[in-house]
Design an enzyme around this catalytic site. Structure first.
Site, short mmCIF file in Angstrom:
data_model
loop_
_atom_site.label_atom_id
_atom_site.label_comp_id
_atom_site.label_asym_id
_atom_site.label_seq_id
_atom_site.Cartn_x
_atom_site.Cartn_y
_atom_site.Cartn_z
N CYS A 53 -8.75 -41.07 -34.92
CA CYS A 53 -9.54 -41.90 -34.31
C CYS A 53 -8.72 -42.36 -33.18
O CYS A 53 -7.51 -42.96 -33.38
CB CYS A 53 -10.31 -43.03 -34.95
SG CYS A 53 -11.26 -42.68 -36.25
N ARG B 15 -6.96 -36.99 -31.45
CA ARG B 15 -6.79 -37.80 -32.45
C ARG B 15 -8.09 -37.59 -33.53
O ARG B 15 -8.34 -38.17 -34.68
CB ARG B 15 -6.74 -39.26 -32.35
CG ARG B 15 -5.35 -39.58 -31.54
CD ARG B 15 -5.33 -40.88 -31.13
NE ARG B 15 -5.05 -41.87 -32.33
CZ ARG B 15 -3.71 -41.94 -32.93
NH1 ARG B 15 -2.57 -41.59 -32.09
NH2 ARG B 15 -3.44 -42.75 -33.98
N TRP C 136 -12.53 -39.50 -35.89
CA TRP C 136 -12.59 -38.58 -37.08
C TRP C 136 -13.03 -39.16 -38.27
O TRP C 136 -12.69 -40.07 -38.66
CB TRP C 136 -11.00 -38.16 -37.19
CG TRP C 136 -10.66 -37.03 -38.13
CD1 TRP C 136 -10.85 -35.85 -37.58
CD2 TRP C 136 -10.64 -37.22 -39.63
NE1 TRP C 136 -10.63 -34.93 -38.88
CE2 TRP C 136 -10.39 -36.05 -40.00
CE3 TRP C 136 -10.65 -38.19 -40.55
CZ2 TRP C 136 -10.17 -35.51 -41.39
CZ3 TRP C 136 -10.15 -37.80 -41.80
CH2 TRP C 136 -9.97 -36.62 -42.42
N ASN D 292 -10.08 -47.83 -36.12
CA ASN D 292 -9.45 -46.67 -36.59
C ASN D 292 -8.92 -47.30 -38.01
O ASN D 292 -8.34 -48.19 -38.20
CB ASN D 292 -8.27 -46.50 -35.71
CG ASN D 292 -7.46 -45.24 -36.21
OD1 ASN D 292 -7.53 -44.53 -37.35
ND2 ASN D 292 -6.28 -45.28 -35.84
N GLY D 293 -9.22 -46.44 -39.01
CA GLY D 293 -8.79 -46.71 -40.48
C GLY D 293 -9.83 -46.67 -41.22
O GLY D 293 -10.86 -46.22 -41.18
N GLU E 252 4.78 -21.21 -42.17
CA GLU E 252 4.07 -21.94 -40.96
C GLU E 252 3.23 -20.77 -40.06
O GLU E 252 2.33 -21.31 -39.60
CB GLU E 252 5.45 -22.23 -40.13
CG GLU E 252 5.30 -22.87 -38.59
CD GLU E 252 4.44 -24.29 -38.70
OE1 GLU E 252 4.16 -24.81 -39.49
OE2 GLU E 252 4.12 -24.56 -37.52
N LYS F 275 -0.48 -21.86 -39.25
CA LYS F 275 -1.09 -21.78 -37.96
C LYS F 275 -2.46 -20.90 -37.69
O LYS F 275 -3.36 -21.26 -37.04
CB LYS F 275 0.10 -21.29 -36.92
CG LYS F 275 1.14 -22.25 -36.55
CD LYS F 275 0.53 -23.20 -35.71
CE LYS F 275 1.50 -24.57 -35.54
NZ LYS F 275 1.35 -25.34 -36.63
N GLU G 259 -5.41 -22.74 -39.28
CA GLU G 259 -5.88 -24.00 -38.80
C GLU G 259 -6.39 -23.63 -37.19
O GLU G 259 -7.58 -24.28 -36.88
CB GLU G 259 -4.97 -25.11 -38.50
CG GLU G 259 -3.91 -24.92 -37.77
CD GLU G 259 -2.58 -26.00 -37.58
OE1 GLU G 259 -2.98 -27.27 -37.86
OE2 GLU G 259 -1.62 -25.85 -37.38
N HIS H 42 5.00 -10.38 -57.99
CA HIS H 42 4.39 -11.24 -59.26
C HIS H 42 2.96 -11.68 -59.27
O HIS H 42 2.77 -12.65 -60.06
CB HIS H 42 5.24 -12.67 -59.24
CG HIS H 42 6.79 -12.24 -59.67
ND1 HIS H 42 7.31 -11.85 -60.76
CD2 HIS H 42 7.94 -12.39 -58.91
CE1 HIS H 42 8.57 -11.44 -60.68
NE2 HIS H 42 8.96 -11.84 -59.50
N LYS I 149 -5.02 -34.99 -34.95
CA LYS I 149 -3.61 -34.76 -34.86
C LYS I 149 -2.71 -35.59 -35.83
O LYS I 149 -1.60 -35.37 -36.37
CB LYS I 149 -3.30 -34.62 -33.46
CG LYS I 149 -1.74 -34.43 -33.30
CD LYS I 149 -1.44 -33.89 -32.08
CE LYS I 149 0.12 -33.31 -31.89
NZ LYS I 149 0.27 -32.30 -32.62
O1 M6R Z 1 2.56 -36.29 -37.29
P1 M6R Z 1 3.10 -35.35 -38.54
O2 M6R Z 1 4.05 -34.51 -38.18
O3 M6R Z 1 3.38 -36.40 -39.36
O4 M6R Z 1 1.82 -34.56 -38.98
C1 M6R Z 1 2.00 -33.70 -40.21
C2 M6R Z 1 0.92 -32.79 -40.09
O5 M6R Z 1 -0.13 -33.51 -40.21
C3 M6R Z 1 0.93 -31.79 -39.01
O6 M6R Z 1 2.16 -31.04 -39.00
C4 M6R Z 1 -0.17 -30.74 -39.24
O7 M6R Z 1 0.25 -29.82 -40.41
C5 M6R Z 1 -0.54 -29.87 -37.86
N1 M6R Z 1 -1.91 -29.68 -37.59
C6 M6R Z 1 0.24 -28.58 -37.79
O8 M6R Z 1 0.13 -27.79 -36.74
#
Ligand code: M6R
Length: 609
Positions: free
Chosen positions: A2, A27, A75, A101-102, A482, A486, A489, A505, A604
C-alpha cells in the site's frame, strides 16, 4: 504494501497526491483513492477498484477542490479489491477520512465495540475502525485523537488522517511500517517513501516507531504516543525526479535493467582505499569482533534470498566460515541456532519486508550482530539492525527486482572480501585482485546489455510455452532460481530452477519434446559436468537455451540456442548471467501484452507476514 500520500500546502491537493500515488503504485494496485479537503471544510472522497488509472478517469475531468489531501494505492489484505473496500475510509458522518497501510490485528474486537455503540460499518476492511474511533475521540485536537486511537491498536500500521474541521492539518502515525515526511516551503508532505514527494522537495525526515506527526503548512510536530514532542534530523535525498521517471523507456523495469552498470559502480564507489583494499566502517564491527565470528547466517526473501545464496558461495570460499542462507519467513519459527558470535546479514531492497524485519528482530534478541544490506536509507530494517550496508542502487520502481538484486550480489562479494581481508583468510594481493575483477564488472554488464537482440527475439518465441526450466551448478544454481522467479512473476509461465545435478533425481520427468530448458553454463569449475546435464535433458527432447562464456565451445554441440556473455572469474558470473534472464522475462511479458512493471497479485514492498 500500500502506498500512502498526504499533503497540506497551497497547490491543488488532488494533483499533488495523484502525482505521489503514480510513483507509489508499485506498492499495490488493487484500488486507489483520494480525500480532498477544501478551505471551507468540505471533505470529498473518490475511490475506485483497480489501478490508479481507473480513479484518474473519474477525478481528472472534475478535480476535487482543496489544498489539503490524502491518498492511497492498495494491496488488499482485509476485504476484496472492490470500490467499497478502497481507501480512504470515512466515519459515520463522513467528516474523518483515513488511509492505512498494514493490518490491525485486533480489529474484530474493536468492530464489535463500535457496532454496540451504534456505528455503521460500510466495508470489510480493518481500516474503517480507525475512522469510527476517531469520530468518537476527536474533540478539536486531531493529533491527540490519533495518538489515543493508536494506543489501542495492535498490529502494524501507517495511518494518514484528515478531518473536515481541520483544513490546516494532516496527521500521520506509524508502527512497524514506513512513513516519511517531506519538508517544503509553505507546504509539507507525507509518503510511504520519498518518491511520493520527490517532485516537490528533497528534504525529508523519517517518522519513527510509534510516533505521530502533525503536518501543517508552516511546519511539522512529531510526538510519541504519549504526546511528548521529539526532535529528529532531516536528510537530503541525493537523487532527483529523473531517477523515478521512465526516461523514455516503455517500462521502469527496462530502464532499471539498463541502469545496472551505473548502479554497480555506485555500490563499489568509495569503499575502496588507495591501497586497493576495502574500508567498510559501515559494518560497525571492530577487527577483533570480525575475527571472532563463528558463523554467518543470511536472511532474505524472494530475489534477495537468491543474492544471499550467491553470498554463501563467496563467503565460504573466501572466509572459510560456515554460511547458512534462510528464507526469512521460516527463520524465526525454526528456533535457529544463532548467538553472540553469529553475523546475520539481512538482505532487503526495500528494507521494509515484514518477514525479514521479524527475522532481524529475532536474531537480535538472540544477541547476533545484524548487518542490513539494503537499498533504502532509513528503512526500518536498516534502523533496527546493528549496522547497514547501503547498496546505493537508486530508486527501483518496477515490482520485479533487477538493479537492486545485482547490487546486492556485489554487496555480498564486498562484504565477503572485507571479512576475508580482516580475518586474514585471503592475503592482501588476492583481495586486491578480486576487487580489480569486480571493478571490471560494470563494463562487462554493459557488454551483455549491448548483445540482447537475440534474447528479445527468443522471448517472442516463448510466449506460448506453459513451462520453462532453469538449470545451473555452483553459483549458477541461485541464478537458475532467480531466472525462474523472474519468468513466473512477470510472464505467468510455470518456471522452476534446479541444481543441474539434481534433475536426474526427479525433475527430469517434467521434460517433454520441446520443453525449453535454460542452462546457465558460464565458465566455472563444474562446466564439464554441466555439459553432461545438458546432454541428458536434450536426449529427452528438451529445447536447450544455453548461456555460455565467449570462446567456450564445450557446450555448443548440445545447445539449440546460445546466449553469449563475456568472460569473468567463475565466482562473479552471476553478475553477467542474470542480465539475459531479466531481459528474457521482461520481453516475454511484453510480448504477451502484460504489465511488465506491475505483475498481477504482487506488490514491491511486502509488509505483511
Ligand atoms: O524488498 P526486499 O528485497 O526485502 O523484497 C524481497 C522480495 O519480496 C523481492 O525480492 C521479490 O521477490 C521481487 N518481486 C523479486 O523480483
Amino acid at each position: 504494501m500500500c502506498g500512502i500520500v498526504g499533503y497540506v500546502g497551497s497547490k491543488p491537493g488532488m494533483d499533488v497526491v495523484l502525482e505521489g500515488l503514480r510513483r507509489l503504485e508499485y506498492r499495490g494496485y488493487d484500488s486507489a483513492g483520494v480525500a480532498v479537503l477544501s478551505d471551507a471544510g468540505e471533505l470529498q472522497v473518490e475511490r475506485r477498484a483497480g489501478k490508479l488509472a481507473n480513479l484518474e478517469k473519474v477525478v481528472v475531468g472534475t478535480p476535487l477542490p482543496g489544498t489539503l489531501a490524502i491518498g492511497h494505492t492498495r494491496w488488499a489484505t482485509h476485504g476484496a479489491p472492490t470500490d467499497r473496500n478502497a481507501h480512504p475510509h470515512v466515519d459515520c458522518a463522513g467528516r474523518v477520512a483515513v488511509v492505512h497501510n498494514g493490518t490491525i490485528e485486533n480489529f474484530e474486537e474493536l468492530v464489535a465495540g463500535l457496532e454496540q455503540r451504534g456505528h455503521e460499518r460500510r466495508s470489510e476492511t480493518d481500516t474503517e475502525v480507525v475512522a469510527h474511533l476517531l469520530e468518537e475521540r476527536y474533540d478539536g485536537d486531531l493529533a491527540e485523537a490519533v495518538r489515543s486511537v493508536c494506543r489501542d491498536l495492535e498490529g502494524s500500521f501507517v495511518l494518514v488522517v484528515a478531518h473536515a474541521d481541520r483544513p490546516d492539518v494532516v496527521v500521520g502515525a506509524r508502527r512497524n511500517l514506513p512513513l516519511v515526511i517531506g519538508l517544503g516551503e509553505g507546504e509539507n508532505f507525507l509518503g510511504s517513501d520519498v518518491t511520493a514527494f520527490i517532485g516537490h522537495t528533497r528534504e525529508a525526515r523519517i517518522v519513527d516507531q510509534d510516533q505521530v506527526v502533525e503536518l501543517r503548512r508552516d511546519g511539522v510536530t512529531v510526538t510519541t504516543l504519549d504526546g511528548t514532542v521529539v526532535d529528529g534530523a532531516s536528510f537530503h535525498v541525493d537523487w532527483d525526479t529523473d531517477a523515478a521517471e521512465k526516461g523514455g523507456h516503455e517500462f521502469f523495469m527496462l530502464k532499471e535493467i539498463q541502469e545496472q552498470p551505473a548502479a554497480i559502480r555506485e555500490t563499489l564507489g568509495g569503499r575502496l582505499q588507495e591501497d586497493g583494499l576495502l574500508h567498510l566502517d559501515e559494518l560497525s564491527m571492530s577487527d577483533e569482533d570480525i575475527r571472532g565470528i563463528e558463523q554467518v547466517v543470511i536472511i532474505a526473501c524472494g530475489s534477495s534470498y537468491h543474492s544471499g545464496l550467491v553470498g554463501k558461495y563467496a563467503i565460504e570460499r573466501w572466509c572459510r566460515l560456515p554460511v547458512q542462507v534462510e528464507m526469512a519467513s521460516e527463520f524465526r519459527y525454526r528456533d535457529p541456532v544463532v548467538g553472540r558470535n553469529t553475523l546475520v546479514i539481512a538482505v532487503s531492497q526495500s528494507g521494509e519486508t515484514a518477514d525479514t524485519l521479524e527475522a532481524v528482530r529475532h536474531a537480535r534478541s538472540q544477541k547476533a550482530w545484524v548487518l542490513a544490506v539494503t537499498n533504502t536509507v532509513g528503512s526500518t530494517i536498516s534502523r533496527e539492525s546493528d549496522a547497514a550496508f547501503y547498496t546505493r542502487g537508486g530508486p527501483e520502481v518496477a515490482v520485479a527486482s533487477t538493479k537492486a538484486v545485482i547490487t546486492q550480489i556485489v554487496a555480498m562479494y564486498v562484504v565477503g572480501l572485507y571479512l576475508a581481508q580482516v580475518r586474514g583468510t585471503r592475503d592482501a594481493d588476492e583481495v586486491r585482485a578480486h576487487l580489480a575483477d569486480l571493478r571490471e564488472i560494470p563494463d562487462l554488464v554493459q557488454e551483455v546489455l549491448d548483445r540482447m537482440d537475440g534474447v528479445r527475439e527468443l522471448a517472442r518465441d516463448l510466449v506460448n510455452e506453459p513451462r520453462v526450466l532453469f538449470l545451473g551448478r555452483h553459483v549458477g544454481y541461485p541464478m537458475a532460481l532467480e531466472g525462474a522467479l523472474k519468468l513466473k512473476e512477470l510472464a505467468y509461465i510455470s518456471a522452476e530452477g534446479f541444481p543441474a545435478g539434481e534433475i536426474k533425481h526427479g525433475p527430469i520427468a517434467l521434460i517433454e519434446k520441446g520443453t525449453p530448458v535454460v542452462v546457465l553454463a558460464a565458465r566455472h569449475a563444474l562446466s564439464a559436468k554441466l555439459v553432461n546435464n545438458v546432454q541428458e535433458v536434450r536426449a529427452r527432447g528438451a529445447r536447450t537455451i544455453v548461456i555460455a562464456t565467449d570462446g567456450d565451445d564445450s557446450v555448443t554441440p548440445y545447445a539449440d540456442e546460445i546466449i553469449r556473455i563475456p568472460d569473468t572469474k567463475s565466482l562473479l558470473t552471476p553478475l553477467l548471467t542474470i542480465v539475459p534472464m531479466q531481459v528474457l522475462s521482461a520481453e516475454v511479458a511484453r510480448a504477451k501484452g502484460l504489465d511488465v512493471d506491475q505483475p498481477r497479485n504482487l506488490a514491491k514492498s511486502v509488509t505483511v507476514e
